[in-house]
Design a protein around this motif. Structure first.
Motif, PDB file in Angstrom:
ATOM      1  N   ASP A 190       0.786  -1.086   0.003  1.00  0.00           N
ATOM      2  CA  ASP A 190      -0.034  -0.180   0.008  1.00  0.00           C
ATOM      3  C   ASP A 190       0.872   1.208   0.091  1.00  0.00           C
ATOM      4  OD1 ASP A 190      -2.384  -1.292  -0.084  1.00  0.00           O
ATOM      5  OD2 ASP A 190      -2.592  -1.497   2.140  1.00  0.00           O
ATOM      6  N   LYS A 191       2.043   1.321   0.752  1.00  0.00           N
ATOM      7  CA  LYS A 191       2.704   2.573   0.910  1.00  0.00           C
ATOM      8  C   LYS A 191       3.381   2.888  -0.485  1.00  0.00           C
ATOM      9  CE  LYS A 191       4.439   2.419   5.665  1.00  0.00           C
ATOM     10  NZ  LYS A 191       5.785   2.258   6.313  1.00  0.00           N
ATOM     11  N   ASP A 192       3.743   1.984  -1.055  1.00  0.00           N
ATOM     12  CA  ASP A 192       4.695   2.181  -2.578  1.00  0.00           C
ATOM     13  C   ASP A 192       3.445   2.586  -3.572  1.00  0.00           C
ATOM     14  OD1 ASP A 192       6.829   1.147  -1.474  1.00  0.00           O
ATOM     15  OD2 ASP A 192       7.239  -0.169  -3.252  1.00  0.00           O
ATOM     16  N   LEU A 273       1.205  14.546   3.108  1.00  0.00           N
ATOM     17  CA  LEU A 273       2.366  15.067   3.501  1.00  0.00           C
ATOM     18  C   LEU A 273       3.089  14.139   4.652  1.00  0.00           C
ATOM     19  CD1 LEU A 273       4.943  17.122   3.390  1.00  0.00           C
ATOM     20  CD2 LEU A 273       3.870  18.403   4.870  1.00  0.00           C
ATOM     21  N   ARG A 274       4.195  13.500   4.203  1.00  0.00           N
ATOM     22  CA  ARG A 274       4.783  12.774   5.422  1.00  0.00           C
ATOM     23  C   ARG A 274       6.068  13.396   5.802  1.00  0.00           C
ATOM     24  NH1 ARG A 274       5.048   6.197   4.624  1.00  0.00           N
ATOM     25  NH2 ARG A 274       2.961   6.832   5.697  1.00  0.00           N
ATOM     26  N   LEU A 275       6.437  13.338   6.992  1.00  0.00           N
ATOM     27  CA  LEU A 275       7.695  13.590   7.319  1.00  0.00           C
ATOM     28  C   LEU A 275       8.445  12.601   8.190  1.00  0.00           C
ATOM     29  CD1 LEU A 275       7.090  16.896   8.968  1.00  0.00           C
ATOM     30  CD2 LEU A 275       7.464  16.444   6.900  1.00  0.00           C
ATOM     31  N   LYS A 281       9.253   7.686  12.721  1.00  0.00           N
ATOM     32  CA  LYS A 281       9.341   6.812  11.688  1.00  0.00           C
ATOM     33  C   LYS A 281       8.436   7.280  10.512  1.00  0.00           C
ATOM     34  CE  LYS A 281       7.879   2.487  12.534  1.00  0.00           C
ATOM     35  NZ  LYS A 281       7.109   1.630  13.546  1.00  0.00           N
ATOM     36  N   TYR A 282       7.207   8.020  11.004  1.00  0.00           N
ATOM     37  CA  TYR A 282       6.598   8.932  10.018  1.00  0.00           C
ATOM     38  C   TYR A 282       5.566   9.636  10.690  1.00  0.00           C
ATOM     39  CZ  TYR A 282       3.098   5.007  10.884  1.00  0.00           C
ATOM     40  OH  TYR A 282       2.380   3.985  11.309  1.00  0.00           O
ATOM     41  N   LEU A 283       5.282  10.839  10.312  1.00  0.00           N
ATOM     42  CA  LEU A 283       4.317  11.861  10.540  1.00  0.00           C
ATOM     43  C   LEU A 283       3.515  11.991   9.664  1.00  0.00           C
ATOM     44  CD1 LEU A 283       3.094  13.711  12.656  1.00  0.00           C
ATOM     45  CD2 LEU A 283       4.787  15.277  12.372  1.00  0.00           C
ATOM     46  N   LYS A 298      -7.741  16.493   7.693  1.00  0.00           N
ATOM     47  CA  LYS A 298      -8.479  15.291   8.068  1.00  0.00           C
ATOM     48  C   LYS A 298      -7.702  14.299   9.011  1.00  0.00           C
ATOM     49  CE  LYS A 298     -11.675  12.029   5.992  1.00  0.00           C
ATOM     50  NZ  LYS A 298     -11.374  11.097   6.967  1.00  0.00           N
ATOM     51  N   GLU A 299      -6.462  14.031   8.593  1.00  0.00           N
ATOM     52  CA  GLU A 299      -5.936  12.954   9.375  1.00  0.00           C
ATOM     53  C   GLU A 299      -4.528  13.143   9.784  1.00  0.00           C
ATOM     54  OE1 GLU A 299      -6.536   9.359   7.289  1.00  0.00           O
ATOM     55  OE2 GLU A 299      -4.781   8.240   8.627  1.00  0.00           O
ATOM     56  N   VAL A 300      -4.066  12.946  10.905  1.00  0.00           N
ATOM     57  CA  VAL A 300      -2.753  12.908  11.280  1.00  0.00           C
ATOM     58  C   VAL A 300      -2.511  11.276  11.902  1.00  0.00           C
ATOM     59  CG1 VAL A 300      -1.052  13.687  12.947  1.00  0.00           C
ATOM     60  CG2 VAL A 300      -2.539  15.267  11.856  1.00  0.00           C
ATOM     61  N   ASN A 301      -1.374  10.732  11.332  1.00  0.00           N
ATOM     62  CA  ASN A 301      -0.970   9.442  11.723  1.00  0.00           C
ATOM     63  C   ASN A 301       0.385   9.343  12.079  1.00  0.00           C
ATOM     64  OD1 ASN A 301      -0.824   6.572  12.008  1.00  0.00           O
ATOM     65  ND2 ASN A 301      -1.519   6.410   9.857  1.00  0.00           N
ATOM     66  N   VAL A 302       0.892   8.934  13.159  1.00  0.00           N
ATOM     67  CA  VAL A 302       2.101   9.233  13.728  1.00  0.00           C
ATOM     68  C   VAL A 302       2.696   7.911  14.222  1.00  0.00           C
ATOM     69  CG1 VAL A 302       1.772  10.015  15.901  1.00  0.00           C
ATOM     70  CG2 VAL A 302       3.973  10.783  14.806  1.00  0.00           C
ATOM     71  N   ILE A 314       0.088   6.949  17.044  1.00  0.00           N
ATOM     72  CA  ILE A 314      -1.390   7.202  17.264  1.00  0.00           C
ATOM     73  C   ILE A 314      -1.755   7.728  15.784  1.00  0.00           C
ATOM     74  CG2 ILE A 314      -2.796   9.342  17.967  1.00  0.00           C
ATOM     75  CD1 ILE A 314      -2.411   8.070  20.606  1.00  0.00           C
ATOM     76  N   ALA A 315      -3.222   7.586  15.559  1.00  0.00           N
ATOM     77  CA  ALA A 315      -3.783   7.961  14.238  1.00  0.00           C
ATOM     78  C   ALA A 315      -5.121   8.647  14.804  1.00  0.00           C
ATOM     79  CB  ALA A 315      -3.925   6.983  13.410  1.00  0.00           C
ATOM     80  N   ASN A 316      -5.363   9.629  13.753  1.00  0.00           N
ATOM     81  CA  ASN A 316      -6.954  10.156  14.023  1.00  0.00           C
ATOM     82  C   ASN A 316      -7.287  10.651  12.634  1.00  0.00           C
ATOM     83  OD1 ASN A 316      -9.119  11.560  14.429  1.00  0.00           O
ATOM     84  ND2 ASN A 316      -8.460  12.491  16.365  1.00  0.00           N
ATOM     85  N   ASN A 317      -8.354   9.973  12.009  1.00  0.00           N
ATOM     86  CA  ASN A 317      -8.545  10.273  10.719  1.00  0.00           C
ATOM     87  C   ASN A 317     -10.133  11.273  10.814  1.00  0.00           C
ATOM     88  OD1 ASN A 317     -10.801   8.751  11.259  1.00  0.00           O
ATOM     89  ND2 ASN A 317      -9.778   6.950   9.662  1.00  0.00           N
ATOM     90  N   ASN A 318     -10.399  11.676  12.004  1.00  0.00           N
ATOM     91  CA  ASN A 318     -11.417  12.566  11.820  1.00  0.00           C
ATOM     92  C   ASN A 318     -11.297  13.708  12.499  1.00  0.00           C
ATOM     93  OD1 ASN A 318     -14.382  12.685  11.924  1.00  0.00           O
ATOM     94  ND2 ASN A 318     -14.498  12.052  14.087  1.00  0.00           N
TER      95      ASN A 318
HETATM   96  C1  LIG Z   1      -1.477   4.924   9.869  1.00  0.00           C
HETATM   97  O1  LIG Z   1      -0.289   4.474   9.105  1.00  0.00           O
HETATM   98  C2  LIG Z   1      -0.272   3.178   9.531  1.00  0.00           C
HETATM   99  C3  LIG Z   1       1.001   2.689   8.636  1.00  0.00           C
HETATM  100  O2  LIG Z   1       1.145   3.388   7.123  1.00  0.00           O
HETATM  101  C4  LIG Z   1      -1.329   2.341   8.727  1.00  0.00           C
HETATM  102  O3  LIG Z   1      -1.224   1.030   8.782  1.00  0.00           O
HETATM  103  C5  LIG Z   1      -2.656   2.593   9.480  1.00  0.00           C
HETATM  104  O4  LIG Z   1      -3.776   2.245   8.825  1.00  0.00           O
HETATM  105  C6  LIG Z   1      -2.626   4.194   9.437  1.00  0.00           C
HETATM  106  N1  LIG Z   1      -3.976   4.470  10.265  1.00  0.00           N
HETATM  107  C7  LIG Z   1      -4.846   5.225   9.837  1.00  0.00           C
HETATM  108  C8  LIG Z   1      -6.028   5.618  10.809  1.00  0.00           C
HETATM  109  O5  LIG Z   1      -4.966   5.629   8.440  1.00  0.00           O
END
Ligand SMILES: *[C@@H]1O[C@H](CO)[C@@H](O)[C@H](O)[C@H]1NC(C)=O
Ligand SMILES: *[C@@H]1O[C@H](CO)[C@@H](O)[C@H](O)[C@H]1NC(C)=O
Ligand SMILES: *[C@@H]1O[C@H](CO)[C@@H](O)[C@H](O)[C@H]1NC(C)=O
Ligand SMILES: *[C@@H]1O[C@H](CO)[C@@H](O)[C@H](O)[C@H]1NC(C)=O
Ligand SMILES: *[C@@H]1O[C@H](CO)[C@@H](O)[C@H](O)[C@H]1NC(C)=O
Ligand SMILES: *[C@@H]1O[C@H](CO)[C@@H](O)[C@H](O)[C@H]1NC(C)=O
Ligand SMILES: *[C@@H]1O[C@H](CO)[C@@H](O)[C@H](O)[C@H]1NC(C)=O
Ligand SMILES: *[C@@H]1O[C@H](CO)[C@@H](O)[C@H](O)[C@H]1NC(C)=O
Ligand SMILES: *[C@@H]1O[C@H](CO)[C@@H](O)[C@H](O)[C@H]1NC(C)=O
Ligand SMILES: *[C@@H]1O[C@H](CO)[C@@H](O)[C@H](O)[C@H]1NC(C)=O
Ligand SMILES: *[C@@H]1O[C@H](CO)[C@@H](O)[C@H](O)[C@H]1NC(C)=O
Length: 412
Positions: A190-192, A273-275, A281-283, A298-302, A314-318
């Motif tokens: 998925d990441k690629d 945008l990924r830092l 590891k990723y922000l 919309k979302e921050v995933n760290v 932690i992730a919040n997509n809301n």
């Molecule tokens: C956050 O990133 C991870 C790794 O890329 C992913 O597995 C996860 O589903 C993401 N979380 C959300 C809420 O998008």
């Protein structure tokens, strides 16, 4: 009988980046397993490293990173038979062993499990280890790939369990190769798929403990951008301060733009945008379009390494921050807080972002945050108050002057 060729090749493609980061050399592992007819039955090429935490005799936690797999051997790797599926077994260093096995299904195959063993008896790799024994961590991956496809994941993948964090990148693997020909059809992780500009994120030696440079200091402002085939598609300029409140231990971390990598992707309805850095590891900042005419965060995933080596994710997509009309940018010079969760906040300084409709690599007109516009609103008020005050001062001076001159008349 099974025979195989092995070739640990220094990761030449990553050399430049390694030098820049001052990281240790990384090795691409490559394995080409052949069957009794000398036909390839399993092919794999990949890079990996391991971060291991262990307890020392003086009851502290130490972290080591194993990334030099130069003299690896592949004993025990096999294409499988009627009873057992294929597996890759790698041995390196002093007593490290890494095994992955595969299973075949009707139209796909699975990367079944990964198991990693290390021996803390080795007192050069694990100085002062309290327990001196062999440890094994096993992870069920159960990742499915279509049969006859080669799995590719250039992006960084992470497996974390117990005291071990495993990193993989530049992964290419095909099990159950038919007719001895490695497939040219790639099945991407998925990441690629999401990253248009894939920057290999090379983890440095030890995930440097998230240093806390005096929290009150303002973070330095960084400029980040994402480029796709049409040119620059996302712009962000901001100073970032991360505030983690985990286990009542607060740590405030300023992001240093000089040592932060960035990448991302742009799509019509969403932008990323990924830092990343040695400790992050990723922000991820994910922007979205709403009501067809506005964008917002919309979302921050760290995911980041804490001082003791454990990983904080932690992730919040809301979320709903940084809201502005499409075709403009969002700007906020005042400090603002993005509250991702109770345990994780991001303080932003001198922020300006434009995740969509970037023209010629430049920001469009800015919509300012309410904090800034409050300030703008205050200016006329302040001017009015100052003017009023001035009038009063002038009036009082006039009255005093008049009284003085009247006294003057009387004395004459
Ligand atoms: C956050 O990133 C991870 C790794 O890329 C992913 O597995 C996860 O589903 C993401 N979380 C959300 C809420 O998008
Ligand atoms: C794997 O080894 C076989 C036999 O030596 C060779 O024909 C084939 O080209 C190799 N494949 C790759 C991808 O290196
Ligand atoms: C496989 O290759 C080896 C040398 O690489 C050769 O000695 C052997 O005869 C080959 N076997 C077959 C079945 O082609
Ligand atoms: C793969 O290895 C794991 C342990 O590492 C084991 O539990 C599992 O049964 C194995 N699967 C196959 C298909 O051999
Ligand atoms: C490591 O162990 C060996 C023997 O097991 C011992 O001779 C050596 O002094 C040890 N080194 C350190 C640094 O403890
Ligand atoms: C393998 O080769 C046979 C005959 O050359 C062909 O019919 C078949 O489609 C090939 N299979 C794959 C997976 O390429
Ligand atoms: C590039 O711009 C063209 C025309 O605006 C658009 O159709 C196309 O989807 C864009 N490509 C990307 C990758 O954004
Ligand atoms: C960090 O977050 C905690 C808990 O939300 C808060 O009390 C503290 O003031 C924050 N610190 C900074 C510098 O933002
Ligand atoms: C970042 O680099 C600039 C220019 O090289 C330098 O002035 C600045 O002090 C550096 N900032 C940090 C936090 O290292
Ligand atoms: C590391 O620290 C975090 C937060 O301080 C804590 O939640 C976690 O349990 C710690 N992990 C270990 C293995 O000590
Ligand atoms: C998202 O947030 C809104 C308010 O901010 C809330 O009403 C809604 O329930 C949330 N949705 C989810 C899935 O958490």
């Amino acid at each position: 009988m099974v025979c195989f060729r092995l070739a640990p090749v220094p990761g030449s493609g990553l050399l430049l980046l390694c030098l820049v980061l001052g990281a240790v050399s990384s090795y691409a592992l490559e394995l080409n397993l052949t069957d009794s007819e000398n036909a390839t039955c399993l092919y794999a090429k990949w890079q990996m490293n391991f971060t291991i935490r262990y307890e020392t005799t003086d009851k502290h936690n130490k972290t080591v990173t194993i990334s030099d797999l130069g003299a690896a051997t592949y004993n025990g790797s096999s294409c499988g038979d009627d009873q057992n599926g294929p597996k890759i077994a790698v041995q390196f260093g002093s007593g490290f062993s890494w095994i992955v096995n595969f299973t075949e299904e009707t139209s796909s195959y699975s990367i079944d499990s990964i198991s990693f063993s290390y021996n803390t008896n080795d007192n050069t790799t694990f100085p002062d280890a309290k327990e001196k024994e062999n440890f094994t961590v096993s992870d069920r991956v159960a990742f499915s790939v279509p049969l006859n496809d080669i799995f590719r994941c250039n992006s960084l993948s992470t497996l974390g369990k117990n005291d071990v964090v495993q990193h993989y990148w530049d992964v290419h693997v095909q099990a159950f190769v038919h007719n001895g020909t490695v497939s040219t059809k790639e099945f991407l992780c998925d990441k690629d798929k999401t990253l248009t500009t894939v920057v290999p994120i090379v983890p440095t030696t030890v995930p440097s403990p998230t240093t806390t440079p005096s929290p009150k200091e303002k973070p330095e402002v960084g400029s980040y951008s994402v480029v796709n085939s049409n040119g620059t598609c996302l712009l962000a300029t901001m100073g970032l301060q991360l505030n983690i409140t985990d286990d009542k231990v607060a740590s405030v971390i300023n992001i240093n733009p000089n040592t932060t990598n960035f990448t991302g992707s742009c799509h019509p309805q969403t932008a990323l945008l990924r830092l990343s850095s040695s400790s992050i590891k990723y922000l991820d900042f994910v922007f979205a379009v709403k009501n067809e005419n506005r964008f917002y965060l919309k979302e921050v995933n760290v995911s980041m390494y804490l001082v003791n080596g454990s990983v904080f994710s932690i992730a919040n997509n809301n979320l709903s921050y940084w809201d502005a009309p499409l075709g403009s940018s969002y700007m906020c010079n005042k400090e603002q807080t993005v509250s991702v969760s109770g345990a994780f906040q991001i303080n932003t300084f001198d922020l300006r972002v434009q995740p969509f409709n970037v023209m010629e690599g430049k920001y469009s007109t800015a919509e300012e945050c309410s904090a800034d516009s409050d300030l703008n609103f205050l200016i006329p008020v302040a001017v009015g108050v100052a003017l009023g005050f001035l009038i009063i001062v002038v009036f009082i001076s006039y009255m005093i002057g008049r009284r003085k001159s009247r006294t003057g008349y009387q004395s004459v």
